[in-house]
Design an enzyme around this catalytic site. Sequence first.
Site, PDB file in Angstrom:
ATOM      1  N   ASP A 145      24.829  23.528  91.428  1.00 57.19           N
ATOM      2  CA  ASP A 145      23.464  24.007  91.276  1.00 57.19           C
ATOM      3  C   ASP A 145      23.451  25.506  91.551  1.00 57.19           C
ATOM      4  O   ASP A 145      24.493  26.117  91.778  1.00 57.19           O
ATOM      5  CB  ASP A 145      22.507  23.221  92.183  1.00 57.19           C
ATOM      6  CG  ASP A 145      22.819  23.424  93.660  1.00 57.19           C
ATOM      7  OD1 ASP A 145      23.649  24.292  93.996  1.00 57.19           O
ATOM      8  OD2 ASP A 145      22.231  22.716  94.486  1.00 57.19           O
ATOM      9  N   SER A 146      22.274  26.101  91.543  1.00 57.21           N
ATOM     10  CA  SER A 146      22.206  27.562  91.590  1.00 57.21           C
ATOM     11  C   SER A 146      22.033  28.099  93.004  1.00 57.21           C
ATOM     12  O   SER A 146      22.120  29.295  93.221  1.00 57.21           O
ATOM     13  CB  SER A 146      21.013  28.031  90.770  1.00 57.21           C
ATOM     14  OG  SER A 146      19.812  27.658  91.434  1.00 57.21           O
ATOM     15  N   GLY A 147      21.764  27.222  93.948  1.00 57.40           N
ATOM     16  CA  GLY A 147      21.495  27.697  95.298  1.00 57.40           C
ATOM     17  C   GLY A 147      20.028  28.006  95.525  1.00 57.40           C
ATOM     18  O   GLY A 147      19.594  28.156  96.664  1.00 57.40           O
ATOM     19  N   GLY A 148      19.257  28.113  94.444  1.00 59.47           N
ATOM     20  CA  GLY A 148      17.855  28.482  94.582  1.00 59.47           C
ATOM     21  C   GLY A 148      17.071  27.515  95.464  1.00 59.47           C
ATOM     22  O   GLY A 148      16.376  27.925  96.394  1.00 59.47           O
ATOM     23  N   PHE A 149      17.244  26.244  95.191  1.00 60.07           N
ATOM     24  CA  PHE A 149      16.486  25.250  95.944  1.00 60.07           C
ATOM     25  C   PHE A 149      16.767  25.354  97.440  1.00 60.07           C
ATOM     26  O   PHE A 149      15.855  25.298  98.269  1.00 60.07           O
ATOM     27  CB  PHE A 149      16.825  23.843  95.434  1.00 60.07           C
ATOM     28  CG  PHE A 149      16.065  22.756  96.134  1.00 60.07           C
ATOM     29  CD1 PHE A 149      14.738  22.500  95.799  1.00 60.07           C
ATOM     30  CD2 PHE A 149      16.647  22.011  97.141  1.00 60.07           C
ATOM     31  CE1 PHE A 149      14.020  21.510  96.454  1.00 60.07           C
ATOM     32  CE2 PHE A 149      15.938  21.021  97.804  1.00 60.07           C
ATOM     33  CZ  PHE A 149      14.630  20.768  97.454  1.00 60.07           C
ATOM     34  N   ASP A 199      16.745  29.793  89.843  1.00 57.76           N
ATOM     35  CA  ASP A 199      15.356  29.539  89.469  1.00 57.76           C
ATOM     36  C   ASP A 199      14.490  29.654  90.713  1.00 57.76           C
ATOM     37  O   ASP A 199      14.999  29.726  91.830  1.00 57.76           O
ATOM     38  CB  ASP A 199      15.201  28.132  88.847  1.00 57.76           C
ATOM     39  CG  ASP A 199      15.606  27.026  89.821  1.00 57.76           C
ATOM     40  OD1 ASP A 199      16.453  27.285  90.698  1.00 57.76           O
ATOM     41  OD2 ASP A 199      15.092  25.900  89.707  1.00 57.76           O
ATOM     42  N   GLN A 241      10.799  24.610  84.868  1.00 57.52           N
ATOM     43  CA  GLN A 241       9.929  24.515  86.036  1.00 57.52           C
ATOM     44  C   GLN A 241       8.509  24.207  85.553  1.00 57.52           C
ATOM     45  O   GLN A 241       8.336  23.591  84.525  1.00 57.52           O
ATOM     46  CB  GLN A 241       9.991  25.812  86.868  1.00 57.52           C
ATOM     47  CG  GLN A 241      11.294  25.944  87.663  1.00 57.52           C
ATOM     48  CD  GLN A 241      11.376  24.962  88.833  1.00 57.52           C
ATOM     49  OE1 GLN A 241      10.411  24.315  89.209  1.00 57.52           O
ATOM     50  NE2 GLN A 241      12.577  24.824  89.399  1.00 57.52           N
ATOM     51  N   GLY A 268      11.969  21.314  90.244  1.00 49.69           N
ATOM     52  CA  GLY A 268      10.627  21.404  90.814  1.00 49.69           C
ATOM     53  C   GLY A 268       9.917  20.073  90.938  1.00 49.69           C
ATOM     54  O   GLY A 268       8.727  20.034  91.249  1.00 49.69           O
ATOM     55  N   ASP A 318      21.047  13.242  89.993  1.00 50.51           N
ATOM     56  CA  ASP A 318      21.853  13.498  91.185  1.00 50.51           C
ATOM     57  C   ASP A 318      20.938  13.334  92.380  1.00 50.51           C
ATOM     58  O   ASP A 318      19.741  13.630  92.290  1.00 50.51           O
ATOM     59  CB  ASP A 318      22.399  14.929  91.190  1.00 50.51           C
ATOM     60  CG  ASP A 318      21.336  15.929  91.599  1.00 50.51           C
ATOM     61  OD1 ASP A 318      21.208  16.197  92.816  1.00 50.51           O
ATOM     62  OD2 ASP A 318      20.604  16.428  90.716  1.00 50.51           O
ATOM     63  N   CYS A 356      27.822  -7.937  95.157  1.00 56.82           N
ATOM     64  CA  CYS A 356      28.363  -6.588  95.071  1.00 56.82           C
ATOM     65  C   CYS A 356      29.886  -6.603  94.974  1.00 56.82           C
ATOM     66  O   CYS A 356      30.535  -7.419  95.625  1.00 56.82           O
ATOM     67  CB  CYS A 356      27.928  -5.784  96.300  1.00 56.82           C
ATOM     68  SG  CYS A 356      28.541  -4.094  96.299  1.00 56.82           S
ATOM     69  N   CYS A 358      31.773  -3.808  95.619  1.00 54.37           N
ATOM     70  CA  CYS A 358      32.299  -2.596  96.262  1.00 54.37           C
ATOM     71  C   CYS A 358      33.378  -2.952  97.279  1.00 54.37           C
ATOM     72  O   CYS A 358      33.468  -4.095  97.723  1.00 54.37           O
ATOM     73  CB  CYS A 358      31.170  -1.812  96.933  1.00 54.37           C
ATOM     74  SG  CYS A 358      30.722  -2.398  98.574  1.00 54.37           S
ATOM     75  N   CYS A 361      31.882  -4.611 100.575  1.00 53.57           N
ATOM     76  CA  CYS A 361      31.490  -6.019 100.485  1.00 53.57           C
ATOM     77  C   CYS A 361      32.692  -6.922 100.224  1.00 53.57           C
ATOM     78  O   CYS A 361      32.679  -8.099 100.594  1.00 53.57           O
ATOM     79  CB  CYS A 361      30.433  -6.201  99.406  1.00 53.57           C
ATOM     80  SG  CYS A 361      28.834  -5.513  99.901  1.00 53.57           S
ATOM     81  N   HIS A 387      29.274   1.499  99.643  1.00 56.66           N
ATOM     82  CA  HIS A 387      28.414   0.425  99.128  1.00 56.66           C
ATOM     83  C   HIS A 387      27.255   0.985  98.297  1.00 56.66           C
ATOM     84  O   HIS A 387      27.019   0.558  97.165  1.00 56.66           O
ATOM     85  CB  HIS A 387      27.868  -0.432 100.266  1.00 56.66           C
ATOM     86  CG  HIS A 387      26.850  -1.430  99.808  1.00 56.66           C
ATOM     87  ND1 HIS A 387      27.193  -2.617  99.207  1.00 56.66           N
ATOM     88  CD2 HIS A 387      25.492  -1.382  99.803  1.00 56.66           C
ATOM     89  CE1 HIS A 387      26.099  -3.265  98.857  1.00 56.66           C
ATOM     90  NE2 HIS A 387      25.047  -2.544  99.209  1.00 56.66           N
TER      91      HIS A 387
END
Lengths: 447, 447
Positions: A145-149, A199, A241, A268, A318, A356, A358, A361, A387
Amino acid sequence: MVFQGPCYNKTWSLSINGKVYGQSGMIARNASISSGPDQQASSPDHRPLSSAAPLSFTVEACCTQTRARAGSIQTPHGVIRTPVFMPVGTQASVKSLTPRELREIGAQIILSNTYHLYLRPGPEVIARFGGLHGFSRWTGPILTDSGGFQVFSLGHLRRLNDDGVTFKSHLDGSEHILTPEKVITVEEQFGADIILPLDECVPYPYTYEGARLAMERTHRWARRALAAKTRSDQALFGIVQGWVDPDLRRESARFIGNMPFAGFAIGGLSVGEPKAMMWEMLDITVPELPEDKPRHLLGVGSPEDLFEGVARGIDMFDCVLPTRVARNGGLFTLDGRVNIASARFREEHGPVDPSCDCPTCAEFSAGYLHHLARSGELLYYRLASLHNLRFMFRLIDRIRQSIFDGTFSELRSSFLTRYVPASEAVRAEQRQRWLAARKRGSHHHPG
Amino acid sequence: MVFQGPCYNKTWSLSINGKVYGQSGMIARNASISSGPDQQASSPDHRPLSSAAPLSFTVEACCTQTRARAGSIQTPHGVIRTPVFMPVGTQASVKSLTPRELREIGAQIILSNTYHLYLRPGPEVIARFGGLHGFSRWTGPILTDSGGFQVFSLGHLRRLNDDGVTFKSHLDGSEHILTPEKVITVEEQFGADIILPLDECVPYPYTYEGARLAMERTHRWARRALAAKTRSDQALFGIVQGWVDPDLRRESARFIGNMPFAGFAIGGLSVGEPKAMMWEMLDITVPELPEDKPRHLLGVGSPEDLFEGVARGIDMFDCVLPTRVARNGGLFTLDGRVNIASARFREEHGPVDPSCDCPTCAEFSAGYLHHLARSGELLYYRLASLHNLRFMFRLIDRIRQSIFDGTFSELRSSFLTRYVPASEAVRAEQRQRWLAARKRGSHHHPG
C-alpha cells in the site's frame, strides 16, 4: 440486487517490450497485446504519463445475477486467481506464520505496509536484500500500500499540503515527508508486484467540503504517482476516494478509472461508516471503473463481507481482521465466529470446526486451543491464524468456483443464512481491546 | 579431571509382568530381566515399596577420561538416546512450536510442568483428553516434574509441613494442597512416561540446618511417592537434594540412590549458586548413584553446561534457557551467544550461523530475523526457538557420538575453546528482564 453485467472472458495484456501501458478507454478484447506507448489515457492536462505494468487480467466467468466475476491476474511472481483474499504482513511478516505455511494453506498474494517498512527497516535495507521477496522469502506476488492510510491513522500528522505529508514516526518521533513521488520511489525499492499511490484518506464522520478537497488532492497525487513510476515490472493501481458521498464517489471513480492504471483500489471505506453505506458506495463506484482491470476493496473484510464485495464486482480483498480476530480468541466457523476462550470449549475433544481442513483442525482439539488461548501461549496465535486464514482462502475459493458454476447467488444465500456475523457490539469491543493493546505498546496485538 | 569409570554396555530391564522393580544394589548385567517383586531395595523402615516402571536403560559407551556415557532409554513412547537435552513445555506447549516441528529438529522428549498444568486446565481435564500425549499431540516420551520447584518459586507459599505444602495459585489466588501422594495421583492423570516425586527445594544462599531439614523431608516424601504409585507404565525417578553441602549431597545421593527408583534426578542446583559449586556437587553426587539408572540434572542448562554435566555422568538435561534466551534475542552459535537485535545484523544477508542446519538458518537471513526481533513480530519467537533448540539437539548428538568415538574430551576442549559463554553480567541482565516481564504479567516471556 439483480445485475446483468457484461462479461469478457478474455485476457488483456498490458505489457509491450518491457514498457507497459494500460488504456482504460480502449479494451483490446481477445488480444494479448494492447495499445502502444503513444496511446496515452486521456487525463486533465494530456501530459504523457508513465503507466501501468506487466500485469494481465483475465475475466473467466461472470455471474448473471450480480457483478460477481472470476478471473486471474498474471504477475511477475505468479498467477492470482480472483476473487482473492490477501493476508496482511504489516512488518513483512504475516503475524506468527512462515511463507511456507502461508503457501500451504492457500495464500496467493500478501499485502505489506509501506508506512511500517519505510520506517523500519527502511527501503534501502530492503532493496539490498533483493526487495520484499528476498527479505521475507515469500516467493509469490506481493502488494504494497502507499502508507497514506497509516500516516493518517498512526503517525502524528504534522503538515499536509499539496506537496505531500509531513509526519512524526509512531516509533521514535522522527520526522518524515512522504510525497507521491517519494512513495513510488520507496515502493520501487520494495519491489512488490502491485503498488499503490499516495492518497488522502478521510475518516468517518467528516465534512463534505473536507472530503471533496481530499479527493481532489488524491486525484492530483495519482497523476504525479503515474509520472514518477520508473520500474516496468510493477503494476500501479489507482485509488478511488470520495468519502461516503455518492457524487464524490462517482466523480472519483470516473476520474481515476480513466487514468492508465493497471487496476483500481477502492479506498476510504471501512473506516467507521455503517456497512450498508459501504455497500452503497460500491454500487456507485464499480460501474464507473473499467471492466478489464482488477478491483481491490482496501481493508475489507470479514467472511460475510467477501460475499457482499464480490457481488458488487470486487476482485481483491485484504484485511488484518482474520488474523487479528484470531489472536484475540475469535475463530471462524460456518456458523459464525466463536470465542475459543469460552468455557464451552474447555472439554471439546474434537476440532474447532469439523468441516475445516486447516492444519490446526487436522491435528489439535478445540480444548487444547482453548487451553493455549487461556494460557496466552505463543503457539495459540499460530494455530488460530492458520485456521482463520484457511477459512478465508477456502471460502473465497468456493465463491470463485460458484461463479464458474453459476451458483454464486445460491452459495451467498446459503452461507449468509447459516453464518451469524459478529454483532456490532462484539466488533466494537474487539476494536477497543485492539486499541488498548496498541496503546500499551504490545507488539503482539496490533496488526 | 580424569576419571576411570566402569562402563556397562548392557541393558537393565526393570519390568516384570507389568509390575516393575528396580534394584539399585544389584546390577543384573547382560540380562533383560531383573529382580523380582520380593527383592526390595533396602530403605529405612523396610516397608515394601511400590516401585519403578517399564523403563529400560542401556549404557552403550563410556568415556575413559571422564564419567561421560552414551546410552538409550526405552519408554512406552519410544527410545531416548542419551545424553539427551529436553525442551520444556511449561503449559503443555514448547513455546511457539508444534509437536511436528519439535520432532523435525530432533526433540526426543519434552518436559512439562505439573504445577502449571495442575492449576490450568487441571488433571481431570487432561486425563479425559488421554493424558498429556492426547492433549498436546506430542507422541514421543514426556517427563513431568513434581511441581515442587514452582510451588516454592512461583506460588504464594502458605504452609509447609511433613504432610505437604499449601499454597496460593499465582493465577487466581485459589488455595491448593500438594502432598507426595497427591502429586503422584496428578502425574498419573497426566500420564507422562517419566514422573518425579514431590521434593523440597531450597534456594541459594540458605542455612545448613534448613537445608538438612528440607533434605530429610524430601527423603520421607520420596518413600511416600513410591508407595503411592499405582500405574505400571510410568517410571518414577527419585530426586537427590542436599543444597551445596558435600556431606548432605553425599547423604542424599546414597539414600535416594538406594531406593527402587527407575532413575535419578539431581535437584536443588542451578538455583543461584556459582557454577563451579554446582559442578562440585555433581562430582560428589554422581558416584553415589547406581550406574545402571539414568541421571537427570534438573533445570540445566546452557550449551557449555552440557559438556560439564556429561563429563560428570549426567544423562539427561532440561532447561527453558534455549527458548527463553531466544525469545529475548539471544541466539546460539559455535562462537557463543549473539544478540540478534544488535545493529551488526541489520544488513546481514546470510544466516545467523552458516554451519547451522535448522529450518530458520536454511531459509531466513540474520537481517530478516533482526528486523522481526526489533519489530516484536511473533514469527521471530518461533524462528529463534527453532534455531536454539536445534543447536542444543545437534550439540548433544555430537557429544553422544564423541563418546562412542572416544573423542569426548577433545570435543569438549575444542568446543569450550571457541564458545564464549554469556558473561555473568549478561546472564544477570537477562534474568532481570525475564523477572520484569513476569512481573508485568506478560504471557510471552516467562518460560
